[in-house]
Scaffold this active site. Structure first.
Site, PDB file in Angstrom:
ATOM      1  N   ARG A 159      31.084 -31.624  11.602  1.00  0.00           N
ATOM      2  CA  ARG A 159      30.576 -30.358  11.094  1.00  0.00           C
ATOM      3  C   ARG A 159      31.058 -29.202  11.969  1.00  0.00           C
ATOM      4  O   ARG A 159      30.953 -29.250  13.182  1.00  0.00           O
ATOM      5  CB  ARG A 159      29.052 -30.401  11.088  1.00  0.00           C
TER       6      ARG A 159
ATOM      7  N   GLU B 290      62.400 -62.656  18.785  1.00  0.00           N
ATOM      8  CA  GLU B 290      62.566 -63.987  18.221  1.00  0.00           C
ATOM      9  C   GLU B 290      63.154 -64.996  19.194  1.00  0.00           C
ATOM     10  O   GLU B 290      62.969 -66.181  19.026  1.00  0.00           O
ATOM     11  CB  GLU B 290      63.427 -63.919  16.956  1.00  0.00           C
TER      12      GLU B 290
ATOM     13  N   ARG C 241      74.558 -39.822  10.786  1.00  0.00           N
ATOM     14  CA  ARG C 241      74.226 -38.406  10.637  1.00  0.00           C
ATOM     15  C   ARG C 241      74.934 -37.560  11.684  1.00  0.00           C
ATOM     16  O   ARG C 241      75.003 -37.930  12.845  1.00  0.00           O
ATOM     17  CB  ARG C 241      72.722 -38.203  10.781  1.00  0.00           C
TER      18      ARG C 241
ATOM     19  N   LYS D 144      75.991 -45.130   7.260  1.00  0.00           N
ATOM     20  CA  LYS D 144      75.808 -43.693   7.434  1.00  0.00           C
ATOM     21  C   LYS D 144      75.757 -43.380   8.911  1.00  0.00           C
ATOM     22  O   LYS D 144      75.434 -44.239   9.728  1.00  0.00           O
ATOM     23  CB  LYS D 144      74.539 -43.224   6.742  1.00  0.00           C
TER      24      LYS D 144
ATOM     25  N   HIS E  84      82.683 -40.038  10.348  1.00  0.00           N
ATOM     26  CA  HIS E  84      82.802 -41.457  10.663  1.00  0.00           C
ATOM     27  C   HIS E  84      83.709 -42.144   9.651  1.00  0.00           C
ATOM     28  O   HIS E  84      83.911 -41.680   8.546  1.00  0.00           O
ATOM     29  CB  HIS E  84      81.436 -42.116  10.716  1.00  0.00           C
TER      30      HIS E  84
ATOM     31  N   GLU F 237      20.427 -53.074  24.017  1.00  0.00           N
ATOM     32  CA  GLU F 237      20.872 -54.445  23.750  1.00  0.00           C
ATOM     33  C   GLU F 237      21.292 -55.211  24.999  1.00  0.00           C
ATOM     34  O   GLU F 237      21.154 -56.415  25.057  1.00  0.00           O
ATOM     35  CB  GLU F 237      22.035 -54.421  22.752  1.00  0.00           C
TER      36      GLU F 237
END
Lengths: 122, 576
Positions: free
Chosen positions: B219, B312, B452, B450, B456, B72
């Protein structure tokens, strides 16, 4: 047919057209298709071009680097180098009418027949 | 057992690495070596580029020269096209590492008469392969033959022969093909090239484009079956198989400050975990960016680099706004510790964003990354994709031990304890900023939804934006409910008045006691004086009486003596 041979026949001056015909036939080895193509081409040229032509046969098995120059991807391929524009005909050239169209000889041959037939009977 | 496994490995399919970022991971090593691979996709999806990169990387990185048979584009066009990716084709051609042959098929120039075959193509290809000793071959795109030649039966037979021939040659080949309606390619090339099929896709959704790659078939090998996003940028092709990262990254127990001292206290006294992901969500104007900026400054003060993705606001706007609450970001920008990366979410597709962010992170190598806010990535209905992108980003950050602070805007209608992106499950520490509207005021409150792996605080704190940064205040919690802002200060002054009052009362009581004690002491003194007076008088009387009695006795004795009487005994006198 010898590979890569030049068959030049310039016996008679060009009558109908003023230019010289340079044809190149690309083949890949001496296959039946190659041999047929050469035979067919020779016959057409003899018939239509009055000997003012040059046929160059290129065997790509011998000169593979030449395939690129004329954008050959199928064999056999006939390339009309002159007169320009370049035209290509793929196949063993068994369909004479299409070969004539391809070489832009169809119109010419008809007009030749129309004008020259009364005089020449060959 | 191990030996047999190795034996199996050795007879298993050999692979030819593509060198394309990410693809070798998906295919576990590359394309099948010595076999043709079909790469198909619609127009503009990057087939040619993919194929070219395969050759260039092969030549440069794996010392495998390649042949590019272009149907091409011309050599010049190809060279120009890939020059933008940093590939110098002419140089590679000069070094005999690459051979490009342009096969030009122009139907109008071609007449077909009688029998023919494509031996010419084979010869050209063979010549090209031999001239550079190629190990890799690309046919781009062989389907052009079908538009140039009408005898498709013959073409199919020839193509079958061509692919067989390529296999016999032992070259790793890529055949490209345009996508068909129901088949992978228009001409059904997959019928002949069936070892490996890679589908490229270029989709536009919500006006932004995403490129995707899928290994549809491989394959004799396992492969990733997902659709993987990929990019074409100035460094070439890159597939992003980040979803395959897994969860086995290293975790740190180092703690870093949040930039707000009292928040650190709330977070078990030490702040966030390094390398954790923190989400600050809240409604508009609740102070998300301010807490992000505090975090950034704290990190900079530790001498750590921070990358701030502003989605923003422009960096200047953020710096100006933060300066109003006494946070000087510009200082750290000039120091080179803080880098803003401002991008409009609509600027490009999510994948491009992700890749840009990865590159930015890679280039700057920050310790912390801030993304403000994440939900601006949701444009229209791409929530799912945006979520996947966030997952990949968070995974990436965690993998590199980068602390990520993401802010998320929650709309007033939706539940506050829910992010638009649904990434909450990936988040380690989630701070929720909310508005508390009491007494005609709107105040900011903060609590830890929360966190983890740490103790807290469960309290809601009032979140104040002061001249010197973010401060957390105690929230008045009493019988009248949670009080903030002026209501809180009113309550506080009420309490202090009460305190003052009781203090005075105590003083008064003390004084009174003192007075009473003094009065009591005075009385005691008076009684004592009276007693002393009485006592003295009594003693005087006693003395007088005793003296009188003595006198009487003496007088009687004198009288007796005068009468010459015997001296009476004492007893008789006393009884008298």
């Amino acid at each position: 047919m010898n590979s890569n041979t030049k068959t030049s026949e310039k016996n008679l001056p060009v009558k109908s057209t003023g230019d010289e015909w340079v044809l190149r036939l690309y083949v890949a080895g001496q296959t039946p298709k190659s041999i047929n193509a050469f035979k067919n081409l020779k016959a057409i040229c003899e018939d239509k071009l009055n000997g003012t032509y040059e046929i160059e046969v290129i065997d790509l098995l011998v000169n593979p680097q030449l395939a690129g120059d004329d954008q050959i991807f199928a064999v056999p391929t006939l390339v009309r180098k002159l007169p320009i524009p370049v035209r290509k005909i793929i196949g063993d050239l068994s369909d004479t009418e299409r070969v004539l169209v391809g070489l832009d000889l169809f119109q010419r041959s008809i007009s030749n027949e129309l004008t020259s037939n009364p005089n020449e009977t060959i | 057992m191990k030996e047999t496994k190795e034996q199996i490995q050795s007879i298993a399919l050999e692979k030819s690495p593509t060198g394309i970022k990410g693809l070798d991971e998906i295919t576990f090593g590359g394309l099948p070596k010595g076999r043709p691979t079909l790469v198909c996709g619609n127009a503009g999806c990057g087939k040619t580029l993919f194929a070219m990169e395969f050759l260039v990387r092969g030549a440069l990185q794996y010392n495998e020269p390649g042949v590019f048979l272009a149907f091409e584009e011309t050599i010049e066009e190809l060279a120009t096209n890939v020059a933008s990716l940093g590939f110098d084709l002419n140089e590679l051609i000069a070094q005999k590492k690459l051979f490009i042959d342009h096969v030009h098929i122009e139907r109008s120039e071609i007449e077909v008469t009688g029998e023919y075959d494509l031996e010419g193509l084979f010869i050209r290809l063979n010549y090209a392969i031999e001239s550079v000793g190629a190990k890799r071959v690309v046919l781009d795109t062989i389907e052009s033959l079908f538009s140039g030649l009408s005898n498709s039966n013959l073409l199919r037979a020839e193509l079958r022969r061509l692919f067989r021939w390529l296999k016999d040659k032992g070259v790793t080949a890529i055949i490209t093909g345009e996508s068909g309606d129901k088949t992978f390619t228009r001409q059904g090339l997959e019928e002949y090239v069936s070892d490996c099929v890679i589908v490229l896709d270029h989709r536009i959704s919500e006006q932004s484009s995403t490129r995707r790659l899928r290994v549809a078939k491989y394959r004799g090998s396992i492969h990733g079956t997902n659709e993987f996003p990929f990019l074409i940028d100035e460094t070439g092709f890159s597939v992003l198989p980040i979803t395959s990262l897994g969860l086995d990254y290293h975790v740190s127990s180092e703690r870093i400050s949040s930039g707000i001292p009292r928040l650190d206290t709330m977070l078990g006294g030490k702040g966030y975990f390094r390398g954790s992901s923190i989400l600050v969500s809240g409604t508009a104007g609740s102070g998300k960016s301010s807490s992000a900026a505090s975090f950034a400054v704290a990190a900079c003060e530790r001498g750590e680099k921070v990358l701030y993705f502003a989605l923003e606001e422009s960096p200047n706007q953020i710096m100006r706004n933060m300066l109003s609450i006494g946070i000087d970001l510009e200082f750290w920008v000039k120091k080179g510790l803080l880098l803003f990366h401002s991008i409009r979410p609509t600027f490009c597709g999510l994948e491009m964003h992700l890749a840009n962010m990865f590159r930015a992170v890679k280039d700057f190598s920050p310790k912390s990354v801030i993304l403000d806010p994440i939900n601006s990535f949701i444009i229209g209905t791409n929530e799912m994709e945006a979520k996947l992108m966030m997952i990949r980003l968070i995974d990436y950050l965690k993998l590199h031990q980068i602390t990520g602070l993401l802010t998320s805007l929650t709309s007033l209608q939706s539940a506050t304890e829910q992010t638009d992106l649904g990434v909450s499950s990936l988040i380690d520490t989630w701070l929720l900023l909310r508005d508390i509207e009491i007494g005609g005021e709107r105040n900011r409150g903060l609590y830890i939804l929360k966190s983890r792996g740490m103790k807290h605080s469960n309290q809601i704190r009032e979140f104040l934006l002061t001249d010197h940064g973010v401060e957390l205040m105690d929230v008045y919690v009493g019988p009248e409910g949670v009080l903030t802002g002026n209501a809180r200060s009113a309550q506080e002054s009420k309490e202090s008045a009460l305190k003052l009052y009781s203090k005075l009362e105590v003083q008064r009581k003390q004084l009174e006691m003192e007075r009473k004690r003094k009065a009591m002491l005075a009385q005691i003194e008076l009684i004592k004086l009276e007693f002393e007076k009485d006592e003295a008088e009594a003693l005087k009387i006693i003395d007088t009486e005793q003296a009188r009695a003595l006198r009487l006795a003496e007088d009687r004795e004198e009288m007796g003596r005068n009468r010459q009487a015997d001296a009476p005994n004492k007893e008789s006198i006393e009884t008298q």
